[in-house]
Design a protein around this motif. Sequence first.
Motif, mmCIF file in Angstrom:
data_model
loop_
_atom_site.group_PDB
_atom_site.id
_atom_site.type_symbol
_atom_site.label_atom_id
_atom_site.label_comp_id
_atom_site.label_asym_id
_atom_site.label_seq_id
_atom_site.Cartn_x
_atom_site.Cartn_y
_atom_site.Cartn_z
ATOM 1 N N TRP A 1 0.867 -1.189 0.000
ATOM 2 C CA TRP A 1 0.000 0.000 0.000
ATOM 3 C C TRP A 1 0.898 1.232 0.000
ATOM 4 O O TRP A 1 1.845 1.315 0.787
ATOM 5 C CB TRP A 1 -0.896 -0.002 1.241
ATOM 6 C CG TRP A 1 -1.754 1.228 1.404
ATOM 7 C CD1 TRP A 1 -3.037 1.398 0.984
ATOM 8 C CD2 TRP A 1 -1.406 2.460 2.066
ATOM 9 N NE1 TRP A 1 -3.513 2.644 1.333
ATOM 10 C CE2 TRP A 1 -2.529 3.319 1.995
ATOM 11 C CE3 TRP A 1 -0.252 2.926 2.706
ATOM 12 C CZ2 TRP A 1 -2.529 4.600 2.548
ATOM 13 C CZ3 TRP A 1 -0.251 4.206 3.246
ATOM 14 C CH2 TRP A 1 -1.382 5.019 3.165
ATOM 15 N N VAL A 2 0.617 2.184 -0.884
ATOM 16 C CA VAL A 2 1.427 3.392 -0.998
ATOM 17 C C VAL A 2 0.540 4.618 -0.847
ATOM 18 O O VAL A 2 -0.449 4.769 -1.576
ATOM 19 C CB VAL A 2 2.167 3.456 -2.353
ATOM 20 C CG1 VAL A 2 2.979 4.756 -2.454
ATOM 21 C CG2 VAL A 2 3.073 2.246 -2.532
ATOM 22 N N GLY A 3 0.862 5.484 0.114
ATOM 23 C CA GLY A 3 0.238 6.791 0.202
ATOM 24 C C GLY A 3 0.926 7.720 -0.776
ATOM 25 O O GLY A 3 2.132 7.940 -0.664
ATOM 26 N N ASN A 4 0.186 8.278 -1.734
ATOM 27 C CA ASN A 4 0.826 8.932 -2.883
ATOM 28 C C ASN A 4 1.387 10.313 -2.596
ATOM 29 O O ASN A 4 2.019 10.917 -3.462
ATOM 30 C CB ASN A 4 -0.179 9.073 -4.032
ATOM 31 C CG ASN A 4 -1.086 10.277 -3.870
ATOM 32 O OD1 ASN A 4 -1.687 10.477 -2.808
ATOM 33 N ND2 ASN A 4 -1.194 11.099 -4.896
ATOM 34 N N SER A 5 1.161 10.867 -1.424
ATOM 35 C CA SER A 5 1.602 12.241 -1.187
ATOM 36 C C SER A 5 2.757 12.263 -0.194
ATOM 37 O O SER A 5 2.599 11.773 0.929
ATOM 38 C CB SER A 5 0.435 13.065 -0.637
ATOM 39 O OG SER A 5 0.738 14.432 -0.630
ATOM 40 N N PRO A 6 3.917 12.791 -0.618
ATOM 41 C CA PRO A 6 4.233 13.413 -1.900
ATOM 42 C C PRO A 6 4.526 12.371 -2.981
ATOM 43 O O PRO A 6 4.842 11.226 -2.668
ATOM 44 C CB PRO A 6 5.475 14.242 -1.589
ATOM 45 C CG PRO A 6 6.176 13.440 -0.525
ATOM 46 C CD PRO A 6 5.076 12.854 0.318
ATOM 47 N N ILE A 7 4.459 12.810 -4.227
ATOM 48 C CA ILE A 7 4.625 11.878 -5.332
ATOM 49 C C ILE A 7 6.065 11.409 -5.504
ATOM 50 O O ILE A 7 6.317 10.484 -6.276
ATOM 51 C CB ILE A 7 4.099 12.465 -6.653
ATOM 52 C CG1 ILE A 7 4.813 13.785 -6.993
ATOM 53 C CG2 ILE A 7 2.592 12.662 -6.575
ATOM 54 C CD1 ILE A 7 4.455 14.325 -8.379
ATOM 55 N N SER A 8 6.999 11.981 -4.756
ATOM 56 C CA SER A 8 8.380 11.495 -4.793
ATOM 57 C C SER A 8 8.488 10.071 -4.262
ATOM 58 O O SER A 8 9.499 9.393 -4.511
ATOM 59 C CB SER A 8 9.289 12.428 -3.996
ATOM 60 O OG SER A 8 8.754 12.690 -2.718
ATOM 61 N N VAL A 9 7.452 9.564 -3.543
ATOM 62 C CA VAL A 9 7.481 8.169 -3.086
ATOM 63 C C VAL A 9 7.506 7.208 -4.262
ATOM 64 O O VAL A 9 7.692 5.993 -4.062
ATOM 65 C CB VAL A 9 6.281 7.828 -2.177
ATOM 66 C CG1 VAL A 9 6.298 8.654 -0.911
ATOM 67 C CG2 VAL A 9 4.955 7.985 -2.916
ATOM 68 N N ALA A 10 7.346 7.715 -5.473
ATOM 69 C CA ALA A 10 7.397 6.848 -6.653
ATOM 70 C C ALA A 10 8.733 6.113 -6.763
ATOM 71 O O ALA A 10 8.770 4.969 -7.243
ATOM 72 C CB ALA A 10 7.145 7.664 -7.920
ATOM 73 N N LEU A 11 9.832 6.740 -6.325
ATOM 74 C CA LEU A 11 11.142 6.084 -6.482
ATOM 75 C C LEU A 11 11.197 4.750 -5.743
ATOM 76 O O LEU A 11 11.466 3.709 -6.360
ATOM 77 C CB LEU A 11 12.255 7.025 -6.030
ATOM 78 C CG LEU A 11 12.460 8.295 -6.873
ATOM 79 C CD1 LEU A 11 13.623 9.108 -6.312
ATOM 80 C CD2 LEU A 11 12.704 7.938 -8.330
ATOM 81 N N PRO A 12 10.967 4.709 -4.426
ATOM 82 C CA PRO A 12 10.957 3.394 -3.769
ATOM 83 C C PRO A 12 9.779 2.523 -4.207
ATOM 84 O O PRO A 12 9.883 1.288 -4.214
ATOM 85 C CB PRO A 12 10.880 3.743 -2.277
ATOM 86 C CG PRO A 12 10.337 5.131 -2.225
ATOM 87 C CD PRO A 12 10.845 5.810 -3.449
ATOM 88 N N MET A 13 8.654 3.144 -4.587
ATOM 89 C CA MET A 13 7.516 2.355 -5.059
ATOM 90 C C MET A 13 7.868 1.606 -6.329
ATOM 91 O O MET A 13 7.596 0.404 -6.466
ATOM 92 C CB MET A 13 6.321 3.277 -5.312
ATOM 93 C CG MET A 13 5.058 2.548 -5.740
ATOM 94 S SD MET A 13 3.735 3.655 -6.329
ATOM 95 C CE MET A 13 4.118 3.720 -8.093
#
Length: 419
Positions: A109-121
């Motif tokens: 489960w990923v909380g999208n804010s901030p969208i910088s979490v995209a890197l580890p996601m």
Amino acid sequence: MRIGLLTQWYDPEPGPAALPGMLARALAERGHEVRVLTGFPNYPTGRLAPGYRLARRHDEVDGATRVRRVALYPSHDRSALRRVANYGSFAVSALVSGTPALRGLDALWVGNSPISVALPMWFTRYVHRVPVLLHVLDLWPDSVVASGFLGTGLVSRTVERGMAAWCAAMYRSASRVAHVAPGAADLLADRGVPRDKLVHIPVWADETMGVRAADLRAELGLRPDQVVLVYAGALGEAQGLDSLVDACARTDDPRLVCLIAGSGTTQDRLRRRATAVGASNVRFLGQLPRERMPALMATGDVHYVSLRPGGMSAYTMPSKVQATLAAGRALLVAAEGDAAAVARDSGAGITARPGDPDSIADALREVCDLGREKLELLGQAGRAHYDRMFSVAVGADRVEQTLCEMVADPGFRASRRLR
């Protein structure tokens, strides 16, 4: 299942930052193995929480949940540069020092804010081959544009387009994309997210607010017959609070008192406006400490939710809607779309046209005519609606069901066998 949570915000951070911790505990109570990848707590002050010292990484146990914290640049002020440093440092640290803790998961489960979490996601999705449920808690780049951080001009428009492309890549990589407001489904579909990937999972509230605290009526010198309207939150352009001040000036019922608590870019203007229009029934309390918020919640007979019309308002669900319902208090909503629909459907609210002082003044008169006892009944109806639709238990059920569907998906299971 082995479930991971990727979120920059986590306990002991308060308010909206505490919501992932509630989800983690609810999933753990259902017997799942839960691992959390997050940062060192520094919200909302921008300073590390007591008891924490910044390090490359730190592992701890929260009940049945394992938590890995990774280094970040602590900041939460109005500086765009420092905010970017805060978001970016967490993303890089989570990628380098955190993703090993997510190896072997069944789902993330990923909380999208901030969208910088995209890197580890993305690393967890494509290298560890873990299916992702991306929970869109804030719409980007819309929320950043509305905040004023990007400013205007060619560079700002270029950054906005880059953010939109980044978000589109996040949506493509996720097995499911969850939205918190019903109206956001059409918007996300228009942005290319397939309908069969979209799932509505409303966000819950800090349910400790529902434990009724002693109120502030005596401290504020309020009479037992006075009807108290509370607005607590950001005082910014997006909230459109000028119309509330104007409406209070047009409401001559001596029982009405409007309390405005919070800070923001429009606070000085609102104070001047209240004086200029003769809104003597409006009191500004300033920014109250978090520990006094339950008492302020108990003080309000009705709580005000407002969004300026246009822009994101039709598909935005302010967190104070769920918080007010959870606390068993009545709502007055001056907003379009989903927030107004909840006020009506819950039986807890009165609605008014956003940005229209006359409509809001009519709603204030209706509040006064109902009186405190009937407003209390509206609040009870709201709490019952919260338990049915928004509670942590309901949210965890929906997250759990969606994660199970992702894991069982034949297409994804086949892709994992190809590793």
